[in-house]
Write a protein that holds these residues in place. Sequence first.
Motif, mmCIF file in Angstrom:
data_model
loop_
_atom_site.group_PDB
_atom_site.id
_atom_site.type_symbol
_atom_site.label_atom_id
_atom_site.label_comp_id
_atom_site.label_asym_id
_atom_site.label_seq_id
_atom_site.Cartn_x
_atom_site.Cartn_y
_atom_site.Cartn_z
ATOM 1 N N THR A 195 0.831 -1.203 0.000
ATOM 2 C CA THR A 195 0.000 0.000 0.000
ATOM 3 C C THR A 195 0.869 1.256 0.000
ATOM 4 O OG1 THR A 195 -1.721 -1.193 1.218
ATOM 5 C CG2 THR A 195 -1.850 1.213 1.212
ATOM 6 N N PHE A 196 1.949 1.232 0.816
ATOM 7 C CA PHE A 196 2.883 2.359 0.810
ATOM 8 C C PHE A 196 3.508 2.522 -0.576
ATOM 9 C CE2 PHE A 196 2.605 1.395 5.296
ATOM 10 C CZ PHE A 196 2.756 2.612 5.929
ATOM 11 N N SER A 197 3.951 1.401 -1.158
ATOM 12 C CA SER A 197 4.584 1.446 -2.473
ATOM 13 C C SER A 197 3.618 1.958 -3.529
ATOM 14 C CB SER A 197 5.090 0.051 -2.858
ATOM 15 O OG SER A 197 5.966 -0.474 -1.882
ATOM 16 N N ALA A 198 2.355 1.499 -3.445
ATOM 17 C CA ALA A 198 1.355 1.892 -4.444
ATOM 18 C C ALA A 198 1.089 3.390 -4.387
ATOM 19 C CB ALA A 198 0.057 1.113 -4.218
ATOM 20 N N MET A 199 1.044 3.957 -3.188
ATOM 21 C CA MET A 199 0.820 5.401 -3.076
ATOM 22 C C MET A 199 1.960 6.181 -3.712
ATOM 23 S SD MET A 199 -2.111 5.677 -1.766
ATOM 24 C CE MET A 199 -2.070 7.452 -1.526
ATOM 25 N N GLY A 200 3.196 5.694 -3.527
ATOM 26 C CA GLY A 200 4.327 6.349 -4.165
ATOM 27 C C GLY A 200 4.245 6.285 -5.682
ATOM 28 N N LEU A 201 3.884 5.108 -6.204
ATOM 29 C CA LEU A 201 3.731 4.960 -7.652
ATOM 30 C C LEU A 201 2.623 5.848 -8.197
ATOM 31 C CD1 LEU A 201 4.104 1.161 -8.532
ATOM 32 C CD2 LEU A 201 5.323 3.067 -9.556
ATOM 33 N N LEU A 202 1.536 5.978 -7.443
ATOM 34 C CA LEU A 202 0.387 6.740 -7.924
ATOM 35 C C LEU A 202 0.723 8.208 -8.129
ATOM 36 C CD1 LEU A 202 -2.664 6.753 -8.582
ATOM 37 C CD2 LEU A 202 -3.080 7.266 -6.164
ATOM 38 N N VAL A 203 1.496 8.794 -7.216
ATOM 39 C CA VAL A 203 1.725 10.244 -7.266
ATOM 40 C C VAL A 203 3.022 10.621 -7.968
ATOM 41 C CG1 VAL A 203 0.401 10.562 -5.158
ATOM 42 C CG2 VAL A 203 2.881 10.320 -5.008
ATOM 43 N N GLY A 204 3.989 9.705 -8.045
ATOM 44 C CA GLY A 204 5.315 10.062 -8.529
ATOM 45 C C GLY A 204 5.354 10.610 -9.942
ATOM 46 N N ASN A 205 4.841 9.857 -10.902
ATOM 47 C CA ASN A 205 4.940 10.279 -12.300
ATOM 48 C C ASN A 205 4.058 11.488 -12.636
ATOM 49 O OD1 ASN A 205 6.850 8.241 -13.343
ATOM 50 N ND2 ASN A 205 5.243 6.809 -12.735
ATOM 51 N N PRO A 206 2.815 11.570 -12.139
ATOM 52 C CA PRO A 206 2.047 12.799 -12.391
ATOM 53 C C PRO A 206 2.693 14.041 -11.799
ATOM 54 C CG PRO A 206 0.568 11.015 -11.761
ATOM 55 C CD PRO A 206 1.962 10.520 -11.522
ATOM 56 N N VAL A 207 3.266 13.934 -10.588
ATOM 57 C CA VAL A 207 3.962 15.084 -10.003
ATOM 58 C C VAL A 207 5.161 15.462 -10.861
ATOM 59 C CG1 VAL A 207 5.335 15.855 -8.025
ATOM 60 C CG2 VAL A 207 3.177 14.645 -7.650
ATOM 61 N N ALA A 208 5.858 14.450 -11.385
ATOM 62 C CA ALA A 208 6.985 14.736 -12.277
ATOM 63 C C ALA A 208 6.512 15.489 -13.520
ATOM 64 C CB ALA A 208 7.678 13.427 -12.675
ATOM 65 N N GLY A 209 5.322 15.127 -14.024
ATOM 66 C CA GLY A 209 4.776 15.834 -15.174
ATOM 67 C C GLY A 209 4.449 17.284 -14.865
ATOM 68 N N VAL A 210 3.913 17.543 -13.669
ATOM 69 C CA VAL A 210 3.614 18.917 -13.264
ATOM 70 C C VAL A 210 4.906 19.731 -13.151
ATOM 71 C CG1 VAL A 210 2.709 20.352 -11.397
ATOM 72 C CG2 VAL A 210 1.477 18.280 -12.089
ATOM 73 N N LEU A 211 5.929 19.120 -12.522
ATOM 74 C CA LEU A 211 7.221 19.814 -12.396
ATOM 75 C C LEU A 211 7.856 20.058 -13.760
ATOM 76 C CD1 LEU A 211 8.722 17.890 -9.330
ATOM 77 C CD2 LEU A 211 7.700 20.165 -9.350
ATOM 78 N N LEU A 212 7.654 19.149 -14.693
ATOM 79 C CA LEU A 212 8.176 19.329 -16.046
ATOM 80 C C LEU A 212 7.549 20.557 -16.711
ATOM 81 C CD1 LEU A 212 9.733 18.400 -18.578
ATOM 82 C CD2 LEU A 212 7.823 16.843 -19.055
ATOM 83 N N ASN A 213 6.252 20.699 -16.573
ATOM 84 C CA ASN A 213 5.570 21.845 -17.181
ATOM 85 C C ASN A 213 5.993 23.169 -16.550
ATOM 86 O OD1 ASN A 213 4.109 20.244 -18.968
ATOM 87 N ND2 ASN A 213 2.382 19.999 -17.563
ATOM 88 N N LYS A 214 6.291 23.139 -15.257
ATOM 89 C CA LYS A 214 6.575 24.379 -14.540
ATOM 90 C C LYS A 214 8.053 24.761 -14.563
ATOM 91 C CE LYS A 214 5.404 26.780 -10.256
ATOM 92 N NZ LYS A 214 4.705 26.687 -8.950
ATOM 93 N N TYR A 215 8.945 23.766 -14.416
ATOM 94 C CA TYR A 215 10.369 24.065 -14.263
ATOM 95 C C TYR A 215 11.240 23.490 -15.378
ATOM 96 C CZ TYR A 215 8.866 25.183 -9.502
ATOM 97 O OH TYR A 215 8.223 25.724 -8.416
ATOM 98 N N GLY A 216 10.665 22.741 -16.283
ATOM 99 C CA GLY A 216 11.485 22.082 -17.290
ATOM 100 C C GLY A 216 12.006 20.750 -16.775
ATOM 101 N N TRP A 217 13.015 20.217 -17.472
ATOM 102 C CA TRP A 217 13.474 18.860 -17.152
ATOM 103 C C TRP A 217 14.206 18.754 -15.826
ATOM 104 C CZ3 TRP A 217 11.482 14.827 -19.244
ATOM 105 C CH2 TRP A 217 10.934 14.910 -20.521
ATOM 106 N N ILE A 218 14.597 19.856 -15.247
ATOM 107 C CA ILE A 218 15.238 19.786 -13.940
ATOM 108 C C ILE A 218 14.257 19.294 -12.872
ATOM 109 C CG2 ILE A 218 14.735 22.179 -13.253
ATOM 110 C CD1 ILE A 218 17.521 22.256 -11.978
ATOM 111 N N GLY A 219 12.974 19.545 -13.071
ATOM 112 C CA GLY A 219 11.966 19.120 -12.101
ATOM 113 C C GLY A 219 11.889 17.606 -11.949
#
Length: 450
Positions: free
Chosen positions: A394-418
């Motif tokens: 369950t802990f692992s699944a929560m990390g998987l659920l949020v990790g890639n979408p958050v990376a996408g948000v950071l990509l849009n806002k800060y570029g590839w450094i995010g």
Amino acid sequence: MAASMDPSYDMDDKIANDRERNLSESSSTTAMEEKTEEEPQDLEESPVQLVPPPSSNTLALLQVLGGFVLMFNSWGIANTFGAYQTFYEANLLKNESPSNISWIGSIQAFLLLIVGGVVTGPIFDAGYLRALVLVGSVLVVFGMMMTSLCTEYWQIVLAQGVVVGAGSGCMMLPAIAVIPQYFTTKRAFATGVAASGSSIGGVIYPIVFHKLQPQIGFGWATRIIGFIALATLMVPILCMRAKVFPSQKRPIIDFKVLREVPWDLFNVGSFFGFMGMYIPFYYISTYSFEKGFVDENLAFYLLTIINTGSIFGRIVPNFFADKVGPLNITAPWCLFCSIIAFSWLSVSSLGQAVVFCLFYGFFSGTFVSIVGPALVTLSPDLSLIGTHMGMAFTFSAMGLLVGNPVAGVLLNKYGWIGPAMLCGTANVLAAIFVFIARVNRYGWKMTVKA
């Protein structure tokens, strides 16, 4: 006297004696045959037959093959989403942001862990191994077939995210729970061989999609992946057998284990590890293509390369984990992942990208496959290891659920450094928490098997 000298009497008497002797021999033979036929039945009921077969037993190897195929069609399909992410961004879902598209793969991986770790546990304990494999196979194949018909974002979320994810979750627990029953030694190595199916699936399926999609279209390329899954899943359906099932139903949650500090620390580390672990799998192809040092065709093959590195990462370290302990490998491997992730932005050529993918795939593959053996060393009650694994997933699944979408948000806002900084930081935190859990449980002496 006359009678004894009568030849006809002698002949009759001899015939009678021969007949009696033949009947006696026949009766003896029949008795021996009945005894021989009964002996296997007695042996079968004997408790001696309950001894687990050796690791070289053919049936044991078939369980490894079955587990390999289940991982090939569960995590293997999940690892393929990077190819779909690139396709969706440029074609079918080009009006959606990378973050929105990545939710599809994140939901799929989230359900894989939640269903596989929490929901299917009591079902497996009740003896419904084959039902789980059958239901999971049907859902994965059906989900891929429905994905091939989708034209809208919400349709793909339901088909590829929810249906395929739930089906993959049904197959995950049988893939990892049956194999240890057949091995008394080299359990981590056997589990690692089966787990390598996920990486090999992550190599083969993207190539199938990439080669066929321009020729026959998105729909049929996805359907062929479904047909491959249907054919290969016949192996576990026919071959996988559990030796034993728990005599008592296990609880879904064990609140006592939450008071175990090493177990809590490891699962916090697992949350951060899975949060950052798959970011390069989703974004390395897009990054390389946007930077201009590879064309679209070569950018795709970087996903294949990172999954190739993951194959060796799931097998080789698990071999040594049987000797030095899984916790002694998990923390440094997470740290290596963070170092490689922080160097992501320095990748500016095809050669550098290949090296990055091979090394990151190797070290990340180890973390994914070694979590199970590590939890065994930390569980305070092995009779509830299934419950503890379900809670940990369950802990692992929560990390998987949020990790890639958050990376996408950071990509849009800060570029590839995010995405790069999120991946590296998450892996550093994973290494820190896993290391503290190891020290809390086994002390500072690094030569102790842990």
